[in-house]
Motif scaffolding. Structure first.
Motif, PDB file in Angstrom:
ATOM      1  N   GLN A 124      11.557 -48.741 -44.102  1.00  0.00           N
ATOM      2  CA  GLN A 124      10.963 -50.002 -43.686  1.00  0.00           C
ATOM      3  C   GLN A 124      11.527 -50.445 -42.341  1.00  0.00           C
ATOM      4  N   ASN A 125      12.278 -49.555 -41.690  1.00  0.00           N
ATOM      5  CA  ASN A 125      12.834 -49.866 -40.373  1.00  0.00           C
ATOM      6  C   ASN A 125      11.738 -49.828 -39.314  1.00  0.00           C
ATOM      7  N   VAL A 126      11.891 -50.662 -38.301  1.00  0.00           N
ATOM      8  CA  VAL A 126      10.982 -50.661 -37.156  1.00  0.00           C
ATOM      9  C   VAL A 126      11.767 -50.155 -35.954  1.00  0.00           C
ATOM     10  N   TYR A 127      11.242 -49.116 -35.302  1.00  0.00           N
ATOM     11  CA  TYR A 127      11.894 -48.522 -34.140  1.00  0.00           C
ATOM     12  C   TYR A 127      11.136 -48.914 -32.876  1.00  0.00           C
ATOM     13  N   GLN A 128      11.877 -49.303 -31.852  1.00  0.00           N
ATOM     14  CA  GLN A 128      11.261 -49.718 -30.604  1.00  0.00           C
ATOM     15  C   GLN A 128      10.919 -48.506 -29.733  1.00  0.00           C
ATOM     16  N   GLY A 129       9.835 -48.628 -28.980  1.00  0.00           N
ATOM     17  CA  GLY A 129       9.449 -47.573 -28.048  1.00  0.00           C
ATOM     18  C   GLY A 129       8.305 -46.723 -28.573  1.00  0.00           C
ATOM     19  N   PHE A 130       7.973 -45.678 -27.792  1.00  0.00           N
ATOM     20  CA  PHE A 130       6.863 -44.794 -28.123  1.00  0.00           C
ATOM     21  C   PHE A 130       7.221 -43.886 -29.295  1.00  0.00           C
ATOM     22  N   LEU A 131       6.224 -43.529 -30.052  1.00  0.00           N
ATOM     23  CA  LEU A 131       6.387 -42.595 -31.162  1.00  0.00           C
ATOM     24  C   LEU A 131       6.931 -41.249 -30.667  1.00  0.00           C
TER      25      LEU A 131
ATOM     26  N   ALA B 101       5.453 -37.349 -24.818  1.00  0.00           N
ATOM     27  CA  ALA B 101       4.009 -37.092 -24.862  1.00  0.00           C
ATOM     28  C   ALA B 101       3.251 -38.152 -24.076  1.00  0.00           C
ATOM     29  N   PRO B 102       2.029 -37.833 -23.628  1.00  0.00           N
ATOM     30  CA  PRO B 102       1.210 -38.834 -22.929  1.00  0.00           C
ATOM     31  C   PRO B 102       1.009 -40.087 -23.781  1.00  0.00           C
ATOM     32  N   ALA B 103       0.994 -41.225 -23.130  1.00  0.00           N
ATOM     33  CA  ALA B 103       0.908 -42.507 -23.844  1.00  0.00           C
ATOM     34  C   ALA B 103      -0.394 -42.646 -24.611  1.00  0.00           C
ATOM     35  N   ASP B 104      -1.469 -41.993 -24.155  1.00  0.00           N
ATOM     36  CA  ASP B 104      -2.763 -42.158 -24.830  1.00  0.00           C
ATOM     37  C   ASP B 104      -2.974 -41.158 -25.963  1.00  0.00           C
ATOM     38  N   MET B 105      -1.957 -40.407 -26.300  1.00  0.00           N
ATOM     39  CA  MET B 105      -2.090 -39.403 -27.355  1.00  0.00           C
ATOM     40  C   MET B 105      -2.264 -40.041 -28.732  1.00  0.00           C
ATOM     41  N   TYR B 106      -3.184 -39.498 -29.527  1.00  0.00           N
ATOM     42  CA  TYR B 106      -3.222 -39.792 -30.952  1.00  0.00           C
ATOM     43  C   TYR B 106      -3.121 -38.463 -31.687  1.00  0.00           C
ATOM     44  N   ALA B 107      -2.583 -38.510 -32.909  1.00  0.00           N
ATOM     45  CA  ALA B 107      -2.215 -37.261 -33.551  1.00  0.00           C
ATOM     46  C   ALA B 107      -2.415 -37.279 -35.052  1.00  0.00           C
ATOM     47  N   ALA B 108      -2.823 -36.127 -35.577  1.00  0.00           N
ATOM     48  CA  ALA B 108      -2.801 -35.860 -37.013  1.00  0.00           C
ATOM     49  C   ALA B 108      -1.481 -35.161 -37.290  1.00  0.00           C
TER      50      ALA B 108
ATOM     51  N   ASN C 216       0.445 -42.810 -30.168  1.00  0.00           N
ATOM     52  CA  ASN C 216       1.553 -42.888 -29.214  1.00  0.00           C
ATOM     53  C   ASN C 216       1.318 -44.060 -28.259  1.00  0.00           C
ATOM     54  N   GLY C 217       2.332 -44.378 -27.476  1.00  0.00           N
ATOM     55  CA  GLY C 217       2.187 -45.361 -26.411  1.00  0.00           C
ATOM     56  C   GLY C 217       2.234 -46.809 -26.847  1.00  0.00           C
ATOM     57  N   LYS C 218       2.684 -47.075 -28.082  1.00  0.00           N
ATOM     58  CA  LYS C 218       2.772 -48.452 -28.566  1.00  0.00           C
ATOM     59  C   LYS C 218       4.207 -48.971 -28.417  1.00  0.00           C
ATOM     60  N   THR C 219       4.400 -50.250 -28.642  1.00  0.00           N
ATOM     61  CA  THR C 219       5.715 -50.861 -28.409  1.00  0.00           C
ATOM     62  C   THR C 219       6.738 -50.504 -29.476  1.00  0.00           C
ATOM     63  N   SER C 220       6.260 -50.145 -30.676  1.00  0.00           N
ATOM     64  CA  SER C 220       7.184 -49.823 -31.763  1.00  0.00           C
ATOM     65  C   SER C 220       6.480 -48.941 -32.781  1.00  0.00           C
ATOM     66  N   PHE C 221       7.272 -48.396 -33.704  1.00  0.00           N
ATOM     67  CA  PHE C 221       6.687 -47.553 -34.742  1.00  0.00           C
ATOM     68  C   PHE C 221       7.559 -47.578 -35.991  1.00  0.00           C
ATOM     69  N   MET C 222       6.944 -47.214 -37.106  1.00  0.00           N
ATOM     70  CA  MET C 222       7.644 -47.012 -38.365  1.00  0.00           C
ATOM     71  C   MET C 222       7.417 -45.569 -38.803  1.00  0.00           C
ATOM     72  N   ILE C 223       8.253 -45.071 -39.728  1.00  0.00           N
ATOM     73  CA  ILE C 223       8.121 -43.714 -40.211  1.00  0.00           C
ATOM     74  C   ILE C 223       8.106 -43.710 -41.738  1.00  0.00           C
ATOM     75  N   PRO C 224       7.675 -42.605 -42.352  1.00  0.00           N
ATOM     76  CA  PRO C 224       7.640 -42.541 -43.815  1.00  0.00           C
ATOM     77  C   PRO C 224       9.004 -42.752 -44.453  1.00  0.00           C
TER      78      PRO C 224
ATOM     79  N   ASP D 106       8.525 -33.205 -32.426  1.00  0.00           N
ATOM     80  CA  ASP D 106       7.415 -33.577 -31.546  1.00  0.00           C
ATOM     81  C   ASP D 106       7.900 -33.808 -30.115  1.00  0.00           C
ATOM     82  N   ASN D 107       8.988 -34.537 -29.968  1.00  0.00           N
ATOM     83  CA  ASN D 107       9.477 -34.846 -28.634  1.00  0.00           C
ATOM     84  C   ASN D 107      10.008 -33.604 -27.929  1.00  0.00           C
ATOM     85  N   GLU D 108      10.727 -32.760 -28.678  1.00  0.00           N
ATOM     86  CA  GLU D 108      11.227 -31.514 -28.091  1.00  0.00           C
ATOM     87  C   GLU D 108      10.069 -30.616 -27.655  1.00  0.00           C
ATOM     88  N   LEU D 109       9.068 -30.491 -28.514  1.00  0.00           N
ATOM     89  CA  LEU D 109       7.925 -29.651 -28.189  1.00  0.00           C
ATOM     90  C   LEU D 109       7.200 -30.154 -26.952  1.00  0.00           C
ATOM     91  N   TRP D 110       7.023 -31.474 -26.872  1.00  0.00           N
ATOM     92  CA  TRP D 110       6.321 -32.007 -25.698  1.00  0.00           C
ATOM     93  C   TRP D 110       7.117 -31.830 -24.411  1.00  0.00           C
TER      94      TRP D 110
END
Length: 356
Positions: free
Chosen positions: A288-295, A299-306, A277-285, A344-348
């Motif tokens: 090939q689109n790139v989405y701007q903003g946090f994953l 959620a907290p910006a320093d979160m990493y997740a399985a 989380n907390g990066k400028t952009s992300f892709m999803i399975p 994920d966003n709703e849960l957080w």
């Protein structure tokens, strides 16, 4: 005399304040707790001791129940703050991790590297031999172990069965990010490098070290780990502590930090099979689109997740000394996802109402 008395009182006041300040500064922070590897006991911590909003707990539970959740846990400094089971699920029942188990594979690869059994910068063919794909040999030879860890092998990601005929060329390794099951070849790499079945090596070097229970189910489409909720929480606690369990550094800290950092420039929200989380952009399975903003904006910006299909989750938040576990059925049975989802966003949003 009055002046002398006033001066003495002022000096006593200053000394008293200094003493109080010093006492505050020396107040010890809560230690990190690790549950025993041989006992079922696990320390708990109350919500009230953390100052959390208890009025928001029931809405969180209701939401989890409505979204097909089977189990949910929150750890703070290793201690259980919330532990909930739904729909007949129990503490001893096992459930599938789905792609959340990719992080177990990445961790095992790291352990094999620290034991000098492999190097993630080496070609995959150094361990599996040539022609392990159906790509032209010069393209296959571009693929390193690291490319498998970062989803940048350049294979056709529309073919989910991990068989040689499906491992075909789309782009040079390192030039395209695409989520696929080719990561499963990492289990073969560890097998060849260690001269042990992957599960045997994993059990010896990781599972037994942190008291996990569970088993692997190997298949041509999916390689999936199954465990109870507390075993998933144990791995979350290991991840919170950057590969350390009690006084043993099980996963090299430098490697673990690489795992939860941006691994390539194409999808900054992906590490070594960990989502960031907390990066400028992300892709999803499957895109090939790139989405701007946090994953996960909530959620907290320093979160990493399985993250695994049907919303299997381990959220790790170092700034809060917290790990959150969710296992269950898909939150949206009509449109089940492979990894990250709107759930994920709703849960957080619900979690934030409790912890903030």
């Amino acid at each position: 005399m009055r002046n002398i008395t006033c001066i003495l009182l002022l000096l006593l006041s200053i000394v008293s304040c200094s003493k109080n300040d010093n006492e505050i500064q020396q107040t010890p922070t809560e230690s990190m707790y690790y549950p025993s590897n041989t006992s079922a006991s696990w320390e708990t911590k109350s919500l009230s001791s953390l100052g959390w909003n208890q009025n928001a707990v029931q809405p969180l539970k209701d939401y989890l129940n409505q979204k097909g959740t089977k189990s949910f846990m929150i750890l703070v400094n290793g201690r259980i703050v919330m532990e909930e089971y739904f729909n007949g699920h129990t503490a001893t029942a096992t459930w599938e991790w789905n792609s959340a188990g990719k992080t177990l594979v990445a961790s095992t690869v790291g352990i094999a590297q620290q034991e000098n059994l492999l190097n993630i910068n080496n070609k995959v063919s150094d361990y599996l031999g040539t022609e392990w794909t159906s790509m032209p040999l010069n393209k296959e030879n571009l693929i390193t172990v690291k490319h498998l860890l970062t989803m940048t092998a350049g294979n056709d990601d529309t073919k989910q069965y991990v068989i040689k005929s499906n491992l075909t060329y789309i782009a040079d390794a390192g030039t395209r990010w695409a989520y696929s099951n080719i990561f499963q070849k990492l289990t073969d790499v560890v097998n060849k490098a260690s001269n042990k079945p992957f599960e045997t090596y994993f059990n010896e070097k990781l599972k037994s070290k942190i008291g996990m229970e569970g088993f692997w189910n190997f298949g041509t489409i999916f390689t999936i780990y199954h465990s109870n909720t507390k075993s998933m929480a144990r791995f979350g606690l290991l991840a919170l502590n950057k590969g350390k369990w009690n006084n043993e550094q099980i996963i090299n800290e430098s490697y673990f930090n690489e795992s939860v950092s941006t691994s390539q420039s194409i999808n900054p929200s992906y590490g070594y099979l960990w989502w960031l989380n907390g990066k400028t952009s992300f892709m999803i399975p499957n895109e090939q689109n790139v989405y701007q903003g946090f994953l996960v904006p909530n959620a907290p910006a320093d979160m990493y997740a399985a993250m695994g299909a049907k919303d299997q989750r381990i959220y790790v938040i170092p700034s809060k000394k917290m790990a959150v576990i969710r296992m269950g059925d898909a939150s949206d049975p009509v449109n089940p996802n492979f990894a990250v989802s709107g759930f994920d966003n709703e849960l957080w949003g619900k979690i934030n109402a409790v912890i903030n």
